[in-house]
Design an enzyme around this catalytic site. Structure first.
Site, PDB file in Angstrom:
ATOM      1  CG  ASP A 375       0.565   4.463  -1.602  1.00 37.35           C
ATOM      2  OD1 ASP A 375       0.320   4.963  -2.737  1.00 37.35           O
ATOM      3  OD2 ASP A 375       1.159   3.712  -1.310  1.00 37.35           O
ATOM      4  CG  ASP A 574       4.511   1.549   0.874  1.00 37.89           C
ATOM      5  OD1 ASP A 574       4.217   2.359  -0.026  1.00 37.89           O
ATOM      6  OD2 ASP A 574       4.360   0.112   0.726  1.00 37.89           O
ATOM      7  CG  ASP A 578       4.216   6.736  -0.841  1.00 34.90           C
ATOM      8  OD1 ASP A 578       3.447   7.114  -1.956  1.00 34.90           O
ATOM      9  OD2 ASP A 578       3.870   5.383  -0.626  1.00 34.90           O
TER      10      ASP A 578
END
Length: 703
Positions: A375, A574, A578
């Site tokens: 990410d 995080d 996600d």
């Protein structure tokens, strides 16, 4: 981290795993690891000391060693050996009989059954010979066998105890007492376990923070390395969170307790490490099944060996000698230890680096990953904007433009405004006073700074203020086209400069991507940002594939698409958005500073919030799996070679006596344990912006 990860009572932590080493049920229940190791050592010492005279007054001592001293008190050699063997059989070796009985009651076959059969067969046969008038006996075989097996267990327990130091060290990190402040300001020292949520705790310079909490007053730098592995002290001021067991370095802090006992970060880390070390990897389950079957093979093989030699005309003593040797040498101790020792060392090594594997399966999965999906925001980047470029108009310099801009932005709470102020403070520019501040929603702000009218914002705001951007408009377009946010600065009604801001990459992101490439990993960046912004970071870091403009709900689908291409995917994130992708991936890794939902869903937690730890986690996984395979290969190969030799298949004169068989079996198990411990020397990735692995290990959680 949810409720099911909460720590058990500290006493349990050090006591459960050693019982797995012994495999003899609850005989040592309630003992600490140190007490168990001492008990095993004492049993070995008694067996070893008494085995020496038994060996000297045995046929081996008389015929091979030439020992000619008569037995004391006028006793026959076998009677003297019987008396000396009693403490060995009924105390030193009793754990084998106890463990075998428990295993048989549970309808399982284990290593204890083999040792108990081998020791009791030789000893009971010898007792029968002694009581019926004397003859060749095997007391020395039974006692020396007991001594060597106990020696092997003692060393194995010490090795696994060393691998289990992570839990013990973690438990010792928390301070025993805390200073609680009453409402009237009086201080009282209480056990840390008695601190309640909501109480105010005083943490003096040099003292450990007793519980998790929020700073109410005071300012200091706190060393969190022993919990998170972060090497540099972290500045703390009112409103900041502090972690229990971290060390307050400079100023006094007053901390309001938010989490105590099993809820603290330290307790949950202990629970995660314990859970991982007690869990079984897929390879370990296979080894356990193989070990159970090998016990049956050993028992059947021992009986078959006895019957074959008896049928071939050999005496009962010779046949029994071969049979006992077969049973002893095929003990699957090494096979049973092959994967647990590697898992314990691997999880401990990860804990030292602030990498928490939730279970052993995550270690094996990490070894097989070939694609890592990262990410962008908060993982590869810091998640907050920074000034990246300042372009000035003729007659202006960078510092003057930034100084005036920061004077205006200090009046604003916008994240971009705070980024401009931070950059000005980093450059140590003078703080200019601002008046008549006005915010224009969605466009910028206006104020008088140091007596001069200043406008910061978009082209539209400039146009509304009657300001022509001129040549700076092209610069703004260029910077915006490269994925940055570009704002114009005008002073005295004329353009003065363009400030470009962007979410900056973390200090170790470049090193992290390079480390993954060194290991043959394909790196993918997954983000909801636009293509230009994503490309800027990807080009800066050398990322292979960019998947941009992804809606939060579509991240898991993108991971699934990569898996459909035959890739083994690790997802690193995080945020709440996600979590589905972390669950979809073969291996989910949550950045430690992320949300509880992400951490709950992940298989691995990276406590440092450092992307370089992704490569470290995969390296530990590969090293652990390599040790598993080495240990399993050795254990299987050892039994394949040793069993026919012990049975006298090649030639009777090449057979091994039970004592030698016990030594080789124990040596094989010890070799497996030591080979697993060599995993601690695994070379882990490090970047220029962080300590070397050796330095980091000293400051992080010790395993």
């Amino acid at each position: 981290m949810g409720d099911h990860h909460r720590s058990a009572a500290p006493a349990d932590v050090a006591e459960r795993t050693p019982q797995d080493v012994m495999g003899h049920g609850g005989h040592h229940a309630g003992m600490s690891m140190d007490a168990m190791v001492r008990d095993m050592r004492n049993r070995f010492v008694v067996a070893a000391v008494l085995s020496v005279p038994i060996l000297l007054w045995s046929p081996i001592g008389r015929d091979v060693l030439g020992f000619e001293v008569p037995a004391p008190f006028g006793l026959r050699d076998d009677v003297f050996a019987l008396l000396l063997s009693l403490p060995v059989i009924f105390w030193s070796a009793w754990i084998f009989f106890d463990g075998a009985w428990r295993a048989l009651r549970a309808r399982t076959l284990g290593m204890m059954v083999l040792v108990a059969v081998a020791v009791s067969a030789g000893w009971l046969y010898s007792v029968g010979v002694t009581l019926t008038g004397g003859g060749e006996v095997f007391y020395e075989a039974a006692t020396v066998l007991t001594a060597f097996v106990l020696l092997g267990h003692w060393f194995e327990m010490r090795a696994r105890g060393g691998a289990n130091e992570a839990i013990q060290t973690l438990l010792e990190l928390a301070p025993p007492t805390a200073v609680v402040l009453a409402a009237d300001g009086t201080e009282r020292e209480v056990p840390t376990a008695d601190v309640a949520v909501g109480e105010l705790v005083l943490v003096r310079p040099g003292a450990k923070v007793p519980v998790d909490g929020l700073v109410e007053s005071g300012a200091s730098a706190v060393d969190e390395s022993m919990v998170t592995g972060e090497s540099l002290p972290v500045p703390k001021q009112p409103g900041d969170a502090v972690i229990g067991a971290s060390v307050n370095t400079t100023g006094a802090l007053r901390v309001r307790a938010t989490k105590v006992g099993a809820e603290t970060a330290l307790a949950q880390i202990v629970a995660l490490v314990q859970e991982a070390q007690n869990s079984k990897a897929p390879g370990q389950r296979l080894a356990d099944r193989a070990a159970s079957r090998l016990v049956l093979v050993a028992l059947v093989g021992g009986l078959g060996t006895f019957l074959v030699w008896l049928a071939s005309g050999a005496g009962a003593q010779t046949a029994l000698l071969f049979a006992i040797t077969v049973v002893v040498i095929t003990c699957p101790d090494a096979l049973g230890l092959a994967t647990p020792t590697a898992v314990m060392v691997g999880t401990g090594l990860g804990a030292r680096r602030g990498i928490l594997f939730k279970n052993a399966a995550a270690l094996e999965t990490a070894a097989r990953i070939d694609t890592v999906v990262l990410d962008k925001t908060g993982t590869l980047t810091k998640g907050e904007p920074e000034v990246t470029d300042v372009v000035t108009a003729d007659g202006w310099d960078t510092d003057r433009v930034l100084s005036l801009a920061a004077g205006l932005e200090r009046e604003s709470e916008h994240p971009l405004a705070r980024a401009v102020v931070r950059d000005a403070e980093r450059r140590d520019l003078p703080k200019l006073p601002a008046t008549e501040f006005g915010n224009v929603t969605g466009q910028g702000a206006i104020a008088t700074v140091d007596g001069r009218p200043v406008v910061i914002g978009s082209l539209r705001l400039m146009a509304e203020q009657g300001i022509e951007a001129g040549e700076l408009q092209a610069e703004q377009d260029r910077l915006a086209g490269s994925g940055r946010t570009a704002v114009l600065v005008a002073v005295d009604g004329a353009p003065a400069g363009v400030i470009a801001l962007a979410d900056a990459a973390r200090d170790t992101s470049l090193d992290a991507v390079a480390a993954l490439h060194e290991r043959g990993i394909h790196v993918v960046m997954l983000t909801g940002d636009n293509e230009a912004t994503a490309r800027r970071i990807a080009d800066q870091l050398g990322i292979d594939t960019v998947i941009a403009d992804v809606l939060p709900g579509d991240k898991a689908a993108q991971v699934a698409r990569l898996q459909d291409e035959g890739r083994r995917v690790a997802m690193v994130g995080d945020g709440v958005n996600d979590a589905p992708a972390l669950a979809q991936a073969d291996l989910g890794a949550a950045i430690g500073a992320g949300t509880d939902v992400a951490i709950e869903t992940a298989d691995v937690v990276l406590m440092r919030s450092d992307p370089l730890d992704v490569a470290t986690a995969l390296t530990i996984g590969r090293g652990t799996l390599r040790k598993m395979r080495q240990n399993l290969g050795w254990a299987i190969g050892y039994n394949a070679v040793a069993l026919p030799i012990a049975a006298g298949v090649f030639a009777p004169e090449l057979t091994l006596r039970p004592e030698i068989a016990a030594l080789t079996m124990s040596g094989s198990s010890l070799l497996v344990a030591v080979n697993a411990l060599l995993l601690k020397r695994l070379r882990l990735p490090s970047g220029p912006s962080r300590p070397s692995p050796g330095a980091s290990a000293d400051s992080a959680v010790t395993a």
